[in-house]
Design a protein around this motif. Structure first.
Motif, mmCIF file in Angstrom:
data_model
loop_
_atom_site.group_PDB
_atom_site.id
_atom_site.type_symbol
_atom_site.label_atom_id
_atom_site.label_comp_id
_atom_site.label_asym_id
_atom_site.label_seq_id
_atom_site.Cartn_x
_atom_site.Cartn_y
_atom_site.Cartn_z
ATOM 1 N N GLN A 44 1.101 -1.446 0.203
ATOM 2 C CA GLN A 44 0.045 -0.203 -0.128
ATOM 3 C C GLN A 44 1.147 0.898 -0.366
ATOM 4 O OE1 GLN A 44 -2.205 1.119 3.752
ATOM 5 N NE2 GLN A 44 -1.328 -0.462 4.748
ATOM 6 N N MET A 45 0.517 2.338 -0.283
ATOM 7 C CA MET A 45 0.905 3.244 -0.336
ATOM 8 C C MET A 45 1.976 3.775 -1.116
ATOM 9 S SD MET A 45 -2.091 5.112 0.053
ATOM 10 C CE MET A 45 -1.205 6.986 0.341
ATOM 11 N N ASN A 46 2.593 3.121 -2.917
ATOM 12 C CA ASN A 46 3.244 3.308 -3.223
ATOM 13 C C ASN A 46 2.804 4.350 -4.511
ATOM 14 O OD1 ASN A 46 6.233 1.984 -2.170
ATOM 15 N ND2 ASN A 46 4.263 0.299 -1.398
ATOM 16 N N LYS A 47 3.429 3.478 -5.616
ATOM 17 C CA LYS A 47 3.869 3.829 -7.081
ATOM 18 C C LYS A 47 3.995 2.872 -7.950
ATOM 19 C CE LYS A 47 5.457 8.669 -6.164
ATOM 20 N NZ LYS A 47 5.888 10.038 -6.070
ATOM 21 N N LEU A 48 3.033 2.029 -7.686
ATOM 22 C CA LEU A 48 2.762 0.499 -8.660
ATOM 23 C C LEU A 48 2.032 1.291 -9.576
ATOM 24 C CD1 LEU A 48 3.444 -1.489 -6.347
ATOM 25 C CD2 LEU A 48 5.435 -0.841 -7.486
ATOM 26 N N HIS A 49 2.568 0.261 -10.476
ATOM 27 C CA HIS A 49 0.745 0.839 -11.597
ATOM 28 C C HIS A 49 0.394 -1.029 -12.646
ATOM 29 C CE1 HIS A 49 5.314 1.529 -14.242
ATOM 30 N NE2 HIS A 49 3.999 0.921 -14.796
ATOM 31 N N GLY A 50 0.050 -0.657 -13.664
ATOM 32 C CA GLY A 50 0.065 -1.980 -14.514
ATOM 33 C C GLY A 50 -1.440 -2.980 -13.589
ATOM 34 N N THR A 51 -1.686 -3.855 -14.045
ATOM 35 C CA THR A 51 -2.930 -4.417 -13.886
ATOM 36 C C THR A 51 -1.936 -5.665 -12.971
ATOM 37 O OG1 THR A 51 -2.350 -7.035 -15.208
ATOM 38 C CG2 THR A 51 -3.579 -4.518 -16.296
ATOM 39 N N LEU A 52 -2.701 -6.292 -12.058
ATOM 40 C CA LEU A 52 -2.743 -7.398 -11.242
ATOM 41 C C LEU A 52 -2.897 -8.548 -11.674
ATOM 42 C CD1 LEU A 52 -4.724 -6.453 -7.657
ATOM 43 C CD2 LEU A 52 -1.823 -6.307 -7.756
ATOM 44 N N PRO A 53 -1.387 -9.958 -11.468
ATOM 45 C CA PRO A 53 -1.463 -11.024 -11.903
ATOM 46 C C PRO A 53 -3.227 -11.749 -11.956
ATOM 47 C CG PRO A 53 -0.142 -10.880 -9.761
ATOM 48 C CD PRO A 53 -0.532 -9.610 -10.493
ATOM 49 N N ASP A 54 -2.907 -12.642 -13.032
ATOM 50 C CA ASP A 54 -4.455 -13.095 -11.912
ATOM 51 C C ASP A 54 -4.079 -14.985 -11.270
ATOM 52 O OD1 ASP A 54 -7.406 -14.103 -12.331
ATOM 53 O OD2 ASP A 54 -7.645 -14.525 -13.775
ATOM 54 N N ILE A 55 -3.542 -14.863 -10.449
ATOM 55 C CA ILE A 55 -2.923 -16.608 -10.017
ATOM 56 C C ILE A 55 -2.133 -15.389 -8.428
ATOM 57 C CG2 ILE A 55 -0.800 -16.382 -11.693
ATOM 58 C CD1 ILE A 55 -0.983 -19.509 -10.522
ATOM 59 N N PHE A 56 -2.522 -16.442 -7.480
ATOM 60 C CA PHE A 56 -2.319 -16.084 -6.447
ATOM 61 C C PHE A 56 -2.360 -17.358 -5.681
ATOM 62 C CE2 PHE A 56 -3.487 -11.950 -7.476
ATOM 63 C CZ PHE A 56 -2.966 -10.906 -6.217
ATOM 64 N N SER A 57 -1.234 -17.775 -4.707
ATOM 65 C CA SER A 57 -1.601 -18.505 -3.557
ATOM 66 C C SER A 57 -2.416 -18.801 -3.119
ATOM 67 C CB SER A 57 0.390 -18.818 -2.942
ATOM 68 O OG SER A 57 0.038 -19.212 -1.869
ATOM 69 N N GLN A 58 -2.485 -19.575 -2.874
ATOM 70 C CA GLN A 58 -4.184 -20.434 -2.416
ATOM 71 C C GLN A 58 -4.169 -20.328 -0.538
ATOM 72 O OE1 GLN A 58 -5.165 -24.504 -1.816
ATOM 73 N NE2 GLN A 58 -2.825 -25.634 -2.171
ATOM 74 N N TYR A 59 -2.860 -20.789 -0.997
ATOM 75 C CA TYR A 59 -2.921 -19.946 1.314
ATOM 76 C C TYR A 59 -2.190 -18.243 1.450
ATOM 77 C CZ TYR A 59 -1.893 -24.658 1.078
ATOM 78 O OH TYR A 59 -1.516 -26.319 1.633
ATOM 79 N N LEU A 60 -2.636 -17.218 0.687
ATOM 80 C CA LEU A 60 -2.145 -16.020 0.795
ATOM 81 C C LEU A 60 -3.938 -15.656 2.033
ATOM 82 C CD1 LEU A 60 -0.739 -13.526 -0.451
ATOM 83 C CD2 LEU A 60 -3.548 -13.435 -1.732
ATOM 84 N N PHE A 61 -3.543 -14.876 3.278
ATOM 85 C CA PHE A 61 -4.465 -14.386 3.780
ATOM 86 C C PHE A 61 -4.219 -13.089 3.765
ATOM 87 C CE2 PHE A 61 -0.758 -15.513 6.299
ATOM 88 C CZ PHE A 61 0.217 -14.369 6.706
ATOM 89 N N GLN A 62 -4.140 -12.364 3.076
ATOM 90 C CA GLN A 62 -3.605 -11.103 2.974
ATOM 91 C C GLN A 62 -2.847 -10.176 1.719
ATOM 92 O OE1 GLN A 62 -1.136 -8.064 3.818
ATOM 93 N NE2 GLN A 62 -2.106 -6.597 4.846
ATOM 94 N N LEU A 63 -3.861 -9.450 1.402
ATOM 95 C CA LEU A 63 -3.295 -8.239 -0.046
ATOM 96 C C LEU A 63 -3.898 -6.473 0.261
ATOM 97 C CD1 LEU A 63 -1.916 -8.337 -2.847
ATOM 98 C CD2 LEU A 63 -4.542 -8.965 -3.496
ATOM 99 N N ASN A 64 -3.262 -6.436 0.508
ATOM 100 C CA ASN A 64 -2.897 -4.930 0.266
ATOM 101 C C ASN A 64 -2.197 -3.980 -0.730
ATOM 102 O OD1 ASN A 64 -3.820 -1.930 1.246
ATOM 103 N ND2 ASN A 64 -3.356 -2.801 3.362
ATOM 104 N N VAL A 65 -2.908 -3.602 -1.323
ATOM 105 C CA VAL A 65 -2.644 -2.781 -2.519
ATOM 106 C C VAL A 65 -2.890 -1.377 -2.592
ATOM 107 C CG1 VAL A 65 -2.236 -4.958 -4.563
ATOM 108 C CG2 VAL A 65 -3.659 -3.952 -4.677
#
Length: 388
Positions: A44-65
């Protein structure tokens, strides 16, 4: 710190959690992170751009962009992340419909989609469970339309009860607890959140479990406010402002006894403010301004602490703290005196009465002269004594 993070962590295969928040990182989302066994990622709170990939780990418990410049569609593979508890995609440029495919995630506690270009009505999928663990639901500042999502509001089970026996060690939401990771050790991870609480935009480095929030403000929602919101008795903050809502304020909102902030401003609500809202003993912020409300403002308890700002823009309201008094719940408008009244001390009504009386008297005297000639007494009054 400003730099491109695309290749920083791609060879760090044993990393479980990455927090790069509040920097000036640029570039696109590192696809290698999505393909890894990463459990928590905070960008969070950066200057990243583009799209998010459509694949994430099934164990992911936190994603904040939150607070970047990501665009495109929301990644649907997040629906496979059955341990996901905190999803914050706010304040980007995502352009998509509501992600109803997230509703069956059993542990999702925080869902923040505010400040994007999301659009359309919120149509729920047929599912036995609809966001059963959600306690923070923020989809404000988008272009959602149609009716408020009544079916979801009915299904927010975690918002219907408040655990008053929360232990100090368990006071804050920690998404990294209790998730099986096939022998991997998962450390405690405190969630953070930026939300509008009682007016100002506030950042919380840790989120108390008692924060139960619904923010649907600044969209294009229409129709009436459903009564079922009154069943979400754990709510602390409810914001439905800046929509196109009509009808009355539900009396059931008086059941939200833990509510601290209520914002219904800038809609088209009618009728009176329900007296049941005086039951909200913890209410610190109220805003019903810019509606079409009428009648007397409820008195007593917390309502004695609110200022004129809470009610402005409702021409039919009367009573404290407004200067307009009530007479049988009908506002008594105080008409400002005219310039002539201020200068001479009387207004148009006395002048009109005098004019009418003078007209009658003139007509009477004229008739007298016409029928009997010049009466001597009348001539004496206006011309003086007659000469001999």
């Amino acid at each position: 710190m400003a730099d491109d993070i695309s290749s920083f962590f791609c060879y760090a295969t044993s990393l479980l959690e990455i927090n790069l928040s509040h920097n000036n990182f640029t570039g696109t989302f590192p696809k290698c992170l999505a393909n890894s066994s990463l459990l928590a990622l905070d960008l969070q709170m950066n200057k990243l751009h583009g799209t998010l990939p459509d694949i994430f780990s099934q164990y992911l418990f936190q994603l904040n962009v939150n607070g970047n410049e990501f665009k495109g569609l929301l990644p649907k593979t997040l629906s496979n992340c059955t341990y996901l508890r905190d999803l914050n995609l706010g304040n980007n440029q995502f352009e998509d419909t509501f992600p109803n495919w997230l509703q069956s995630l059993p542990l999702l506690t925080i869902l923040v989609l505010r400040g994007n270009k999301l659009y359309g009505p919120i149509v729920e999928l047929k599912s036995e469970y609809k966001f059963p663990s959600l306690i923070i639901f923020d989809i404000s500042c988008n272009n959602f339309s149609g009716s408020l999502p009544k079916a979801y509001l009915e299904s927010f089970v975690a918002m219907k009860f408040l655990d008053e026996k929360v232990h100090d060690s368990d006071y804050y939401i920690q998404t990294g607890l209790g998730i099986p990771e096939e022998g991997k050790v998962v450390t405690e991870y405190d969630d953070s959140l930026t939300a509008i609480i009682k007016g100002p935009n506030t950042h919380f480095a840790k989120i108390p479990r008692v924060f139960v929030i619904i923010d649907l403000s600044e969209n294009k929602f229409e129709g009436e406010i459903p009564d079922v919101i009154g069943e979400l008795q754990g709510l602390r903050d409810l914001n439905l402002s800046h929509n196109r809502l009509v009808g009355h304020i539900p009396r059931s909102l008086g059941n939200l006894t833990y509510l601290e902030s209520l914002d219904l401003s800038s809609n088209m609500l009618i009728r009176e403010i329900p007296s049941e809202l005086t039951n909200l003993n913890l209410l610190e912020a109220l805003n019903v301004s810019q509606n079409q409300l009428v009648g007397s403002i409820p008195q007593g308890k917390q309502f004695d602490t609110f200022s004129n700002d809470s009610y402005e823009g409702n021409m039919g309201l009367c009573g404290f703290p407004l200067t307009i008094q009530c007479n049988n719940n009908v506002p008594l408008q105080q008409h400002p005196s005219s310039e002539g009244e201020d200068k001479f001390g009387f207004g148009w009504k006395p002048v009109a009465i005098g004019y009418a009386c003078g007209t009658v008297l003139g007509i009477g005297l004229g008739s007298c002269v016409f029928w009997i000639g010049k009466p001597e007494w009348l001539v004496i009054i206006f011309l003086g004594p007659l000469s001999q």
